[in-house]
Motif scaffolding. Sequence first.
Motif, PDB file in Angstrom:
ATOM      1  N   SER A  79       0.846  -1.059  -0.126  1.00 40.95           N
ATOM      2  CA  SER A  79      -0.111   0.059  -0.178  1.00 40.95           C
ATOM      3  C   SER A  79       0.703   1.231   0.032  1.00 40.95           C
ATOM      4  O   SER A  79       0.573   2.229  -0.785  1.00 40.95           O
ATOM      5  N   LEU A  80       2.010   1.166   0.794  1.00 39.19           N
ATOM      6  CA  LEU A  80       2.838   2.415   0.621  1.00 39.19           C
ATOM      7  C   LEU A  80       3.736   2.410  -0.537  1.00 39.19           C
ATOM      8  O   LEU A  80       3.975   3.483  -0.842  1.00 39.19           O
ATOM      9  N   VAL A  81       4.114   1.439  -0.996  1.00 37.87           N
ATOM     10  CA  VAL A  81       4.707   1.364  -2.333  1.00 37.87           C
ATOM     11  C   VAL A  81       3.562   2.070  -3.411  1.00 37.87           C
ATOM     12  O   VAL A  81       4.138   3.137  -4.320  1.00 37.87           O
ATOM     13  N   ASP A  82       2.501   1.664  -3.397  1.00 37.10           N
ATOM     14  CA  ASP A  82       1.583   2.322  -4.216  1.00 37.10           C
ATOM     15  C   ASP A  82       1.368   3.928  -4.029  1.00 37.10           C
ATOM     16  O   ASP A  82       1.135   4.563  -4.982  1.00 37.10           O
ATOM     17  N   ASP A  83       1.650   4.281  -2.683  1.00 33.14           N
ATOM     18  CA  ASP A  83       1.542   5.518  -2.553  1.00 33.14           C
ATOM     19  C   ASP A  83       2.895   6.417  -2.877  1.00 33.14           C
ATOM     20  O   ASP A  83       2.981   7.497  -2.918  1.00 33.14           O
ATOM     21  N   GLU A  84       3.793   5.750  -3.543  1.00 34.29           N
ATOM     22  CA  GLU A  84       5.019   6.272  -4.004  1.00 34.29           C
ATOM     23  C   GLU A  84       6.021   6.689  -2.877  1.00 34.29           C
ATOM     24  O   GLU A  84       6.821   7.910  -3.438  1.00 34.29           O
ATOM     25  N   THR A  85       5.938   5.999  -1.793  1.00 35.93           N
ATOM     26  CA  THR A  85       6.692   6.691  -0.879  1.00 35.93           C
ATOM     27  C   THR A  85       7.992   5.597  -0.744  1.00 35.93           C
ATOM     28  O   THR A  85       8.991   6.041   0.099  1.00 35.93           O
ATOM     29  N   ALA A  86       8.195   4.539  -1.547  1.00 36.48           N
ATOM     30  CA  ALA A  86       9.363   4.049  -1.544  1.00 36.48           C
ATOM     31  C   ALA A  86      10.563   4.540  -2.035  1.00 36.48           C
ATOM     32  O   ALA A  86      10.649   5.332  -3.106  1.00 36.48           O
ATOM     33  N   HIS A  87      11.809   4.311  -1.366  1.00 37.56           N
ATOM     34  CA  HIS A  87      12.951   4.623  -2.084  1.00 37.56           C
ATOM     35  C   HIS A  87      13.439   3.873  -3.155  1.00 37.56           C
ATOM     36  O   HIS A  87      13.557   2.701  -3.125  1.00 37.56           O
TER      37      HIS A  87
END
Length: 208
Positions: free
Chosen positions: A66-74
């Motif tokens: 879900s956070l990868v989908d929010d584009e917060t991944a480094h």
Amino acid sequence: MRLAVYTGASLGSDPLFSEAARAFATTLARRGVGVVYGGGHVGLMGVVADAALAAGGEVVGVMPQSLVDDETAHPGLTELRIVRTMHERKAEMAALADGFVALPGGLGTLEEIFEAWTWLQLGVHAKPVGFLDVAGYWKPLLDAVDSMSAAGLVRPEHRDAAVVAQDADELLARFAAWEAPRRRWAEPSAADGPAATRSVPTRSAPRM
């Protein structure tokens, strides 16, 4: 060796937080200590990842889809492990790490480091837990834990098991000399007197 590093997804109001996070991660990398963290590119989390990578260190991120989908991944990590839930994220980080340290952070940082501290108390793991006390950031919290200990609700050995350090060199030195306390529900020693009667439930207890 790898350390799970918990810290904020915001930078905070004091520039010392970013400076300390950068210095801490740089020292870890130069000492050959890998970083396991939440996988984000924002806030102090991003500062830690960027500094460790710039110094040639290993940085493993663990993040729910879900956070990868929010584009917060480094985007530039050594490895990004994608899991389904926040619970899986914490379990994966704990499995990958040889110790745990909290830099300044918010509610998520508190939740993560206290879970690691509680697991140590219960004997779920025997890995060191520490706080990087930048500009006295953690002092009010640790004073509260001291009050809990004085009130008889936290055993002194479990309070003292947490390392408080000012920089990476001090933290690593104290982690190297660290010994795990006796687990909270360990069988009493002969000095503690006879063991209490133990009852066994008729139905299986839920697993943690």
